[in-house]
Enzyme design. Sequence first.
Site, mmCIF file in Angstrom:
data_model
loop_
_atom_site.group_PDB
_atom_site.id
_atom_site.type_symbol
_atom_site.label_atom_id
_atom_site.label_comp_id
_atom_site.label_asym_id
_atom_site.label_seq_id
_atom_site.Cartn_x
_atom_site.Cartn_y
_atom_site.Cartn_z
ATOM 1 N N ASP A 195 -24.591 20.726 13.426
ATOM 2 C CA ASP A 195 -24.398 19.362 13.924
ATOM 3 C C ASP A 195 -24.855 18.335 12.881
ATOM 4 O OD1 ASP A 195 -23.784 17.798 16.423
ATOM 5 O OD2 ASP A 195 -25.851 17.133 16.170
ATOM 6 N N GLU A 253 -20.479 20.237 10.403
ATOM 7 C CA GLU A 253 -19.913 18.992 10.912
ATOM 8 C C GLU A 253 -20.435 17.899 9.983
ATOM 9 O OE1 GLU A 253 -19.905 15.739 14.520
ATOM 10 O OE2 GLU A 253 -21.725 16.669 13.825
HETATM 11 C C1 GLC Z 1 -22.444 15.410 16.720
HETATM 12 C C2 GLC Z 1 -21.938 15.963 18.030
HETATM 13 C C3 GLC Z 1 -21.962 14.867 19.042
HETATM 14 C C4 GLC Z 1 -23.390 14.406 19.215
HETATM 15 C C5 GLC Z 1 -23.997 13.989 17.879
HETATM 16 C C6 GLC Z 1 -25.491 13.875 17.971
HETATM 17 O O1 GLC Z 1 -21.626 14.444 16.193
HETATM 18 O O2 GLC Z 1 -20.671 16.521 17.853
HETATM 19 O O3 GLC Z 1 -21.412 15.259 20.263
HETATM 20 O O4 GLC Z 1 -23.431 13.320 20.094
HETATM 21 O O5 GLC Z 1 -23.748 14.940 16.878
HETATM 22 O O6 GLC Z 1 -26.068 15.139 18.093
#
Ligand code: GLC
Length: 548
Positions: free
Chosen positions: A215, A274
């Site tokens: 994440d 991500e």
């Molecule tokens: C990422 C996740 C999202 C979340 C954010 C904070 O972007 O995909 O859903 O709100 O991180 O953890």
Amino acid sequence: MSPSPTEAESPEVTAQEWWRSAVIYQVYPRSFADSNGDGIGDLPGIISRLPHLTSLGVDALWLSPFYVSPQADAGYDIADYTDVDPVFGTIADFDRLVAEAHDAGLRVIVDLVPNHSSDEHPWFAEALASPAGSPARDRYIFRDGQGENGDEPPNNWESVFGGGAWHRVNDGQWYLHLFDVKQPDFNWANREVVEFFDRVLRFWLDRGVDGFRVDVAHALVKDEFLPDVETWVAELETGDNRGPMWDQEAVHDIYRHWHRVVSSYGSDRMLVAEAWVAPAARIARYVRPDEMQQAFNFLYMLAGWDAGRLREAIDESIAANTAVGATTTWVLSNHDCIRHASRFGLSDPTHWSSGIGPNDEQPDAVLGLDRARAATLLTLALPGSVYLYQGEELGLPEVTQLPASVRQDPTFFRSGGAEIGRDGCRVPLPWEADAPAFGFGPSSASWLPQPDSFRQHAADVEERSPGSTLDLYRRAIRLRSQLSLGTGRLEWLPASASIVDFRNSDVLVITNFGEEPVDLPEGEVLIASSDSAVLDGRLSPNATVWLR
Ligand code: GLC
């Protein structure tokens, strides 16, 4: 000079490196399937629906967070990293899920949330109970404020969800939260934090997981001086994050270290980033041979329904990844964005925002779905790995009519309603047209209300309908595998403004983004995005075909 996508050989795919060509299905646990009727999906619910995934033909599932959490950001605020939240089940349920998924030939990827914990994590409670400058506070990012009484925040950073990024605690210090106030950022310069996450990785690897989705992987390290930013250019959505809190060089040290931890369990374990960074060459830095194995391709997702932008995104990402020996991932939807069946039905099909509300332009559902099916068929023909988001195989639209009273995404509240938020893509799945909550669970409860329009998309309806979106996904995923497209090589055909056409292995793939039908070359139609996609030897607008 980096090789161009057409010249480069695809990296060799071994059974070990399964992810290089895999189709991976994102399960958003709270909205997938509910086993106990409390209106929130859970791990036993996922187990009961594994046959849906095997019949879809995917290779793996990625589970969004199911850990102990006050659910201030739908589980991306974790209070215990090595246990299951009772709302989702127990650790025994998790073990059973992994065992049954593996028996069914599905790999399992879990979410790792290392940028921040919940403010209800024991470490944060300890930090609050400890004085300024204490070791307990050093695990997070606490600072004194500015101004005479320290009542101004330490710098001018904003939260991604809206509002300021600092919160003041009782003794006058402030802590940093790039997301919700209930998601304090960890201090990755602190040894204990590093060692803690090693233990978290090992805990889940020991339980048999095949990989981790990391994440906000670009956010862990902040410039140590925490300088003000001139303008807030940290919009997650632009994919163009610059600034002292994003994409700092030292994040790569963390991933080099994790690479060693993860691969000590075997070369079939993986990490997927991500990382909302641009351009593609910056993203590719996360998948260098000694770092992660994959990164989500947001460049592709952000391209929207637009031939030129998609061609460019495909080209750039294949070139950048090939240069570091990685394959490319492709993604059209996830739990943070408007479902592509709705985005593509807007008057600007490249539109990007957190959601669509009742007062916004409403998508054209028919046009959106035609384009979504065409875009998916194009995507499934690309070499590399494809990520699907639960419900897209049913052609689910974004739910645009949720009233403010049921909204849960902190984005909506922190922006004072200016950002509608991500609830519209998170509405529980319809499994059975004629059951309570459309078969989501055994009761009529559903943590977000499902619209009537979900009935026609219910899995059991689509199951019985040849030509349904579910049928299209199943056939396309099967063909992709039979034709080895995931390990193939892309060769462009001469460009034209409203067409994307390329060859992968001996398959010719054509998508028509224009308003007029186009003549097709001779060839056997292997699959088309709808029954009316190919008429009289011509490809209809908003359609894709695979020919051989
Ligand atoms: C990422 C996740 C999202 C979340 C954010 C904070 O972007 O995909 O859903 O709100 O991180 O953890």
